[in-house]
Motif scaffolding. Sequence first.
Motif, PDB file in Angstrom:
ATOM      1  N   ASN A 435       0.682  -1.223   0.022  1.00 36.65           N
ATOM      2  CA  ASN A 435       0.096   0.018  -0.034  1.00 36.65           C
ATOM      3  C   ASN A 435       0.787   1.160   0.161  1.00 36.65           C
ATOM      4  N   TYR A 436       1.215   1.559  -1.106  1.00 31.62           N
ATOM      5  CA  TYR A 436       2.256   2.773  -1.466  1.00 31.62           C
ATOM      6  C   TYR A 436       1.624   4.199  -0.795  1.00 31.62           C
ATOM      7  N   PRO A 437       2.397   4.920  -0.007  1.00 30.02           N
ATOM      8  CA  PRO A 437       1.702   6.351   0.204  1.00 30.02           C
ATOM      9  C   PRO A 437       1.558   7.138  -1.179  1.00 30.02           C
ATOM     10  N   GLN A 438       0.392   7.757  -1.444  1.00 31.81           N
ATOM     11  CA  GLN A 438       0.469   8.138  -2.712  1.00 31.81           C
ATOM     12  C   GLN A 438      -0.666   9.511  -2.700  1.00 31.81           C
ATOM     13  N   LYS A 439      -0.345  10.211  -3.552  1.00 30.86           N
ATOM     14  CA  LYS A 439      -1.345  11.520  -3.702  1.00 30.86           C
ATOM     15  C   LYS A 439      -1.312  11.743  -5.173  1.00 30.86           C
ATOM     16  N   THR A 440      -2.741  11.950  -5.461  1.00 31.10           N
ATOM     17  CA  THR A 440      -3.082  12.367  -6.812  1.00 31.10           C
ATOM     18  C   THR A 440      -3.432  13.833  -7.041  1.00 31.10           C
ATOM     19  N   ILE A 441      -2.995  14.219  -8.200  1.00 29.51           N
ATOM     20  CA  ILE A 441      -3.119  15.560  -8.366  1.00 29.51           C
ATOM     21  C   ILE A 441      -3.416  15.871  -9.941  1.00 29.51           C
ATOM     22  N   GLN A 442      -4.220  16.957 -10.046  1.00 31.61           N
ATOM     23  CA  GLN A 442      -4.583  17.387 -11.426  1.00 31.61           C
ATOM     24  C   GLN A 442      -3.651  18.553 -12.287  1.00 31.61           C
ATOM     25  N   LEU A 443      -3.361  18.022 -13.155  1.00 32.90           N
ATOM     26  CA  LEU A 443      -2.349  19.051 -14.183  1.00 32.90           C
ATOM     27  C   LEU A 443      -2.764  19.139 -15.355  1.00 32.90           C
ATOM     28  N   PRO A 444      -2.413  20.309 -16.029  1.00 30.54           N
ATOM     29  CA  PRO A 444      -2.665  20.697 -17.530  1.00 30.54           C
ATOM     30  C   PRO A 444      -1.859  19.938 -18.260  1.00 30.54           C
ATOM     31  N   ALA A 445      -2.106  19.860 -19.580  1.00 30.33           N
ATOM     32  CA  ALA A 445      -1.086  19.342 -20.580  1.00 30.33           C
ATOM     33  C   ALA A 445      -0.004  19.956 -20.602  1.00 30.33           C
ATOM     34  N   GLY A 446       1.162  19.473 -21.049  1.00 33.56           N
ATOM     35  CA  GLY A 446       2.338  20.263 -21.337  1.00 33.56           C
ATOM     36  C   GLY A 446       3.431  19.579 -20.457  1.00 33.56           C
ATOM     37  N   THR A 447       4.666  20.236 -20.518  1.00 33.91           N
ATOM     38  CA  THR A 447       5.483  19.579 -19.827  1.00 33.91           C
ATOM     39  C   THR A 447       5.743  19.853 -18.341  1.00 33.91           C
ATOM     40  N   THR A 448       5.854  18.817 -17.579  1.00 35.58           N
ATOM     41  CA  THR A 448       6.185  18.984 -15.998  1.00 35.58           C
ATOM     42  C   THR A 448       7.187  18.634 -15.501  1.00 35.58           C
TER      43      THR A 448
END
Length: 486
Positions: A435-448
Motif C-alpha cells: 500500500n504505497y503512500p500516494q497523492k493524486t493531483i490534476q495537471l494541465p497538458a504540457g511538460t511538468t
Amino acid sequence: MGFLNLSGLGLGYAVLRRWGLTLACLIATGILLVVALPADPNGIPGALLVLYLILLVAAAAHGAWLGLRTRLAWLPSALVAAVLSVVLLAVPAGGYVWYDQARDEATQQMLLDRLAEADELVKENGTMDFEAAEPDFRKALAIYDGLTTDHPSSRAAAQVPERLRTYYTTVSAAYTAEQYCQAVAPLKYLRTVPRTMDEKTLGTLSTWPDDRLATSLYECGAESMSADSSSWTTQWDELLTTFPRSEQAQKVGSAIDAEVSDAVKAVDGSDPCAAVERLDSLSTQIRGVSGEEAGLTDTLDQAADRAHRNAASGTYDCGVDQYKDGSFSEAVTTMNTFIKDNPSSSKKSLARKVAIAAEVAQTVPAAGKRLPTTRSGGSITVTVKNDSPDNITVLYTGPVTGSFTLKACGSCSTYSALGSSLGFNTKPCSDTSKNYPQKTIQLPAGTTYFVHKSQDGIGNTPASDTAKLESGYIYTECAYTTSFGY
C-alpha cells in the motif's frame, strides 16, 4: 674734573694732561661701544654695564681729587669749567637715550622677524594635507599668540589680526576648494583656536568656522550617502548634535527622505536586489543618527520605517530577478525570506511558487526557463507513489507549480543502484501487495518537471523526472531510493 670724566671720554684727565688715564677711559668706553653696538634687544650684558659704571664713577672721583690739587691757568674760571662739565654730561645722557631707542627698534625688528617666521610656516603648509601640516599650523599660531600676549604694543602684534585672517583662510583652503570631506578636520581645529587665543584679538574669527563646518559636514555626508558609504551617519550625526538649529541641519531630514525614495524607485529598476540591500542599510543607518536636538526624531524614524517596509516588500522583486538570472539557489532563499517577512502580502502565494520552481530548477535547469504563475489544476490525473523508506517532498513546476509531502513506505526498502543498472531489480512501485503512500493531483497538458527530495537525509541528491503530459492519459510518478540516491 670729575664731571668731565663722567662723559666717559676721560676729558677731565685730558684737561689735567694725564694722557695715560685719558686713553684708559677712551679704551673702556670703546669696549662698551663695541659690545653694545649694533643695538641688541637684550641690551648690554649686565655685568659689563656695572663694571663700566664703577670705572666711570671711580674716574670721576679720581679726576675731582686731582683737579683740586692742580692749578690750571688756561681755563678762564672754575665756573666755566663747571658749566662745560654739565654740558658734556649730555654726551653720555644722549648716548643712553639714543641706545635705548636703537634697542627698542631692534626689539621691534626681532618681533617682525618672528611674525615673518609664522607667516612663512602658514604659507609653506597651505597646500599640504592638514594632518601633516597641523604641527606647523599650531607652531605659527603659538607665535601669533605670543606676539599679542607678550608684546601687545609692538608693530608685529598690530599686524597679527590681519595675519590671522590669512591663517584661517589658509588652514581651511579645502573648504574654499569645495573639498568638503577634507575641510571638516581643519575647520574643527579652527573652532578650538579661541581656547588658546584672546577672543578680542580674534574678533569675528571666533565664530568664523561654524557655518563653514556645518556646510562641510552636510555636504560631506551627502557625498558619502551618494557613494553608498556608511560614513554619512557620522557626519550628519555630528552636524545634528553640534549645530542642531542650523540651516544645514534642517536639510538632513528631506535629504534622507529623498535617498529612501530613490532606493524605493530602484526596486522596480534593473537591479532590485541592490535596491533592497540599499534600503536595508538605510533603515539601519538612519536609526543610528540622533535627531533629537534638531527636532528630527519623528522624521528620521518615519524614514527608517519606510526603508524597512520597502526593503521587506522589495525582496519579492529581488527574488524574481534572481530567478530570471538563473540564480536559483539565491532565489529560493530570497523568496522564503519574503514569505516570512510579509505574511499578509498579496504576493505571498506567487512567491511560494517561485521558490518551488527555483528549487526544482536547481536540479533541472530547464524548469527555470519561465516564471511560474498562480495557475492551478488541470484535466490530466497524475498519481505520485512513494516506494521509499523515507518521507519525501515532491515539487513540480510547468504549466502549474506546487509541492506536497508523502509519508515513508514502511514495508519498502532501498533499491540497489548496481542491480538496477543490470536489470536484476524489481520495477519500483510494481508490488501490488504493498500500500504505497500516494497523492493524486490534476495537471494541465504540457511538460511538468518533478523533483523528489528526502526529508530524512538518506537520499542526499534530489531525484528528478520530466513528464510530457497529454490529454486522455492517466500518469503515475514513482519515488524510490537507491544506495546512490533516487
